[in-house]
Motif scaffolding. Sequence first.
Motif, PDB file in Angstrom:
ATOM      1  N   LEU A  55       0.826  -1.209   0.000  1.00  0.00           N
ATOM      2  CA  LEU A  55       0.000   0.000   0.000  1.00  0.00           C
ATOM      3  C   LEU A  55       0.862   1.262   0.000  1.00  0.00           C
ATOM      4  N   LEU A  56       1.997   1.224   0.720  1.00  0.00           N
ATOM      5  CA  LEU A  56       2.863   2.398   0.845  1.00  0.00           C
ATOM      6  C   LEU A  56       4.241   2.091   0.280  1.00  0.00           C
ATOM      7  N   ASP A  57       4.900   3.136  -0.245  1.00  0.00           N
ATOM      8  CA  ASP A  57       6.259   2.960  -0.735  1.00  0.00           C
ATOM      9  C   ASP A  57       7.261   3.199   0.404  1.00  0.00           C
ATOM     10  N   SER A  95       8.789   5.722   1.280  1.00  0.00           N
ATOM     11  CA  SER A  95       8.621   7.019   1.952  1.00  0.00           C
ATOM     12  C   SER A  95       7.275   7.143   2.638  1.00  0.00           C
ATOM     13  N   ASP A  96       6.577   6.012   2.772  1.00  0.00           N
ATOM     14  CA  ASP A  96       5.244   5.974   3.394  1.00  0.00           C
ATOM     15  C   ASP A  96       4.208   6.767   2.604  1.00  0.00           C
ATOM     16  N   ASP A  97       4.447   6.913   1.299  1.00  0.00           N
ATOM     17  CA  ASP A  97       3.456   7.515   0.415  1.00  0.00           C
ATOM     18  C   ASP A  97       2.703   6.404  -0.307  1.00  0.00           C
ATOM     19  N   PRO A  98       1.426   6.629  -0.644  1.00  0.00           N
ATOM     20  CA  PRO A  98       0.655   5.586  -1.339  1.00  0.00           C
ATOM     21  C   PRO A  98       1.303   5.198  -2.666  1.00  0.00           C
ATOM     22  N   ASN A  99       1.406   3.900  -2.893  1.00  0.00           N
ATOM     23  CA  ASN A  99       1.917   3.421  -4.168  1.00  0.00           C
ATOM     24  C   ASN A  99       0.902   3.659  -5.284  1.00  0.00           C
TER      25      ASN A  99
END
Length: 360
Positions: free
Chosen positions: A213-215, A217-221
């Motif tokens: 779900l997250l990359d 950097s904790d951003d949405p994939n």
Amino acid sequence: MGWNINGISSMQFSFTNRQHVARVTEQLQTAGQELSTGRKADLFAELGPRASVALTLRAREENTQAYMSMNEVLDSKLEVMLASVDSMRGGAEDVFQNALINAARPAMGAAALQSEARAALESTIGLLNISYNGDYLFSGTASDQAPLTRWDDANSTTGLSPEEVLSDIVGTGPSTMAEAEAMIDQIDAFFASTNTADPDRNFEATFFNGTPLLDGSDDPNTRVTARISDGQQLEYGVQANDEAFRDTIKGLAMLSVIDVDQIDDDATYARWMEAVNDALGQGVEGGVATSTRIGFNLQVVANAQAQLEDISLVQQTQIGNYENVDPYEAATMVSSLETQLQASYSVTARLSQLSLLNFL
């Protein structure tokens, strides 16, 4: 006394006639081709500078047809996804209803909850591992691999099976309220993939194999998208690690890993079933929302396809105005050329029969 002879020799006449026959034959072949195909044989010769307009229109039409073909595939994918989500939700609802009946204490059907949940769990995993034309539909952008590890199969990366991880957490089941709370917390951490102490014992490590779900950097994939027309892009990706599916799997797993009918303490039993029913209830509710979203995407694709069909009809009409021939004119031309050719053959045949001896 002088002689003045005007005219051409029979040899010259024969040569000229052969040239005429060859020219008419070539024209007849071209006219016959146009009559059979309905299109101009030499577009550039017929249209001149306007041929570039026809070519541009044809390129646009090919682009439109490509979008329409891709949308047909996308429509089929979405139909398969919708059917899978609906079937998965149906199985979870059956277990959920039985779990609600046995929410406070074991009652009728409690002994069958484990086997019923295990069957629904296996079905859910199978439905989420479905593929279409070689692409796994619920893996996100990593569509070349099945999204979920089977319940009792070892994950190729971590070497653990989902059943093994959950069994290590639960053991023989909770006997006290404190044990139940601790186990539930660990199970929540597993399905939320927040176990930093042992990253292999996370849902997105041992259970889920698709796009996280997250990359880093904790951003949405990025989700799976499709361009359905010029200037219109649709994000339609639904993944097996979406919250609705994780909740459903969590509730079924909590019932599959132990026989709740064997939990003796009523308060502990009720707390465990509370966690189970919360997960299943949220999963079923999220499944409805997911089905609604897929249905909306199906409608978006259908609307785009209808617009493309209208555009294609206009473009084909415009292309026809440039490239097509009038069938009546083409038939008249063929008939005229055939008459000319027959006359030329007739004259040639008569000339071949002439001889000076006929006049002596």
